[in-house]
Design a protein around this motif. Structure first.
Motif, PDB file in Angstrom:
ATOM      1  N   TYR A  71     -33.885  -1.924  36.591  1.00 32.83           N
ATOM      2  CA  TYR A  71     -34.396  -0.773  37.337  1.00 32.83           C
ATOM      3  C   TYR A  71     -33.312   0.287  37.292  1.00 32.83           C
ATOM      4  O   TYR A  71     -32.195   0.056  37.762  1.00 32.83           O
ATOM      5  CB  TYR A  71     -34.706  -1.136  38.792  1.00 32.83           C
ATOM      6  N   SER A  72     -33.619   1.448  36.732  1.00 30.67           N
ATOM      7  CA  SER A  72     -32.618   2.507  36.611  1.00 30.67           C
ATOM      8  C   SER A  72     -32.610   3.378  37.860  1.00 30.67           C
ATOM      9  O   SER A  72     -33.508   3.302  38.703  1.00 30.67           O
ATOM     10  CB  SER A  72     -32.897   3.372  35.382  1.00 30.67           C
ATOM     11  N   ASP A  74     -33.169   6.609  38.459  1.00 29.72           N
ATOM     12  CA  ASP A  74     -34.211   7.588  38.715  1.00 29.72           C
ATOM     13  C   ASP A  74     -35.581   7.219  38.145  1.00 29.72           C
ATOM     14  O   ASP A  74     -36.599   7.591  38.705  1.00 29.72           O
ATOM     15  CB  ASP A  74     -33.796   8.950  38.160  1.00 29.72           C
ATOM     16  N   THR A  75     -35.612   6.500  37.027  1.00 27.88           N
ATOM     17  CA  THR A  75     -36.897   6.233  36.382  1.00 27.88           C
ATOM     18  C   THR A  75     -37.512   4.910  36.798  1.00 27.88           C
ATOM     19  O   THR A  75     -38.646   4.612  36.457  1.00 27.88           O
ATOM     20  CB  THR A  75     -36.751   6.257  34.846  1.00 27.88           C
ATOM     21  N   GLN A  78     -37.700  -0.420  33.639  1.00 26.75           N
ATOM     22  CA  GLN A  78     -37.672  -0.210  32.204  1.00 26.75           C
ATOM     23  C   GLN A  78     -37.283  -1.508  31.500  1.00 26.75           C
ATOM     24  O   GLN A  78     -36.467  -2.274  31.994  1.00 26.75           O
ATOM     25  CB  GLN A  78     -36.696   0.910  31.826  1.00 26.75           C
ATOM     26  N   ASN A 173     -35.215  15.755  46.503  1.00 32.51           N
ATOM     27  CA  ASN A 173     -35.642  15.743  45.112  1.00 32.51           C
ATOM     28  C   ASN A 173     -36.659  16.859  44.906  1.00 32.51           C
ATOM     29  O   ASN A 173     -37.791  16.773  45.378  1.00 32.51           O
ATOM     30  CB  ASN A 173     -36.266  14.382  44.769  1.00 32.51           C
ATOM     31  N   GLN A 176     -40.061  15.768  42.986  1.00 34.83           N
ATOM     32  CA  GLN A 176     -40.966  14.960  43.798  1.00 34.83           C
ATOM     33  C   GLN A 176     -41.285  15.601  45.146  1.00 34.83           C
ATOM     34  O   GLN A 176     -42.213  15.186  45.834  1.00 34.83           O
ATOM     35  CB  GLN A 176     -40.341  13.576  44.042  1.00 34.83           C
ATOM     36  N   ARG A 222     -29.739   3.043  42.872  1.00 37.68           N
ATOM     37  CA  ARG A 222     -31.114   3.492  42.675  1.00 37.68           C
ATOM     38  C   ARG A 222     -31.526   4.459  43.772  1.00 37.68           C
ATOM     39  O   ARG A 222     -31.211   4.239  44.948  1.00 37.68           O
ATOM     40  CB  ARG A 222     -32.051   2.284  42.669  1.00 37.68           C
TER      41      ARG A 222
END
Length: 274
Positions: A71-72, A74-75, A78, A173, A176, A222
């Motif tokens: 889990y990255s 921002d994204t 993955q 953000n 978002q 994260r």
């Protein structure tokens, strides 16, 4: 849990969605539990069990396979290349790999991880995808295959490992239009904290809420979105965000209070708010 939906038509594959929730009628026709499996290796071995249920009205063909993941910041979710250092897949066995499930029927898939003795202590991860193929015809009469996959995350820990969480900061953000908290995990094990939070301005509570349990992978950080509607209507100002991270089993829960400031910036479209 990770759900992806793919459409195959005339030999081409097109990704329709990549979400952390059920996103289509096809996905809703397959139920899988549990969605997260965590195990400690005993003499280099750990295992788990997945139950797949066909909740639809037609027969389902399911293919099971695994990939490394993370889990990255921002994204989010993955998949990773096979040479990733925490890749569990070379040590993972599961059976069966292909299933045919009648409507209303449930089948089980057994997962067994056998870690090599030479492996260093640490956490090893894989997402076990359960891919369902559903065939139908479109309005032109062409054959269409809809492939829906739901991922179960499988963690095996070698050694006495634990997570160590900290809230680094909170920011707004702009894409978002939400407040996000940067959570750092400096420990050796993935942690899935939930969040109870309260947003205040000049001592007055503006909003309170919760965030469901979300994975923060070992030795990473994260951004977790507070995700409440109407954030764009907050007056540009400095706010105080307080609350706590909560994780662990019911009888052994850990809690981490936090108290950080967050700035809601002014934009060219903002009108003065009081």
């Amino acid at each position: 849990m990770v759900c992806n939906t793919w459409l195959f038509k005339a030999g081409f594959g097109v990704c329709l969605s990549s979400l952390l929730l059920f996103s289509s009628k096809a996905a809703a026709q397959m139920s899988i539990s549990p969605l997260v499996i965590e195990a400690k290796a005993d003499r280099g071995q750990a295992q788990g069990m997945i139950t797949i249920t066909n909740t639809g009205n037609t027969l389902s063909r399911v293919r099971v396979y695994a990939e490394p993941f993370t889990y990255s910041r921002d994204t989010g979710f993955q998949t990773l290349p096979v040479n990733s250092p925490n890749n569990l897949t070379p040590y993972l066995q599961f059976s069966p790999r292909e299933l045919t499930i009648q409507p209303g029927e449930s089948r089980r898939v057994r997962l067994i991880g056998r870690l090599a003795p030479s492996l260093a202590e640490g956490e090893y991860r894989a997402v076990v995808f359960n891919e369902t193929l559903n065939e139908s015809k479109d309005s032109a009469g062409n054959n269409v295959t809809l492939a829906t996959r739901i991922g179960v995350t499988f963690y095996i820990r070698k050694g006495n490992l634990s997570g160590k969480l900290a809230v680094n900061n909170a920011t707004f953000n702009p894409q978002q239009k939400q407040i996000q908290i940067l959570v750092r995990n400096s420990g050796k094990a993935t942690v899935r904290p939930s969040i109870n939070w309260s947003l205040q301005r000049e001592g007055t509570v503006v909003k309170t809420g919760t965030v469901d349990a979300t994975a923060v992978v070992a030795e990473s950080d994260r951004h977790l979105l507070l995700n409440f509607p109407g954030t764009e209507n907050l007056a540009p100002a400095q706010y105080q965000l307080t609350g706590e991270l909560v994780w662990g089993e019911d009888k052994n829960k850990s809690k981490l209070p936090f108290d950080v400031n967050v700035l809601i910036p002014a934009t060219t479209t903002d009108s003065p708010k009081k």
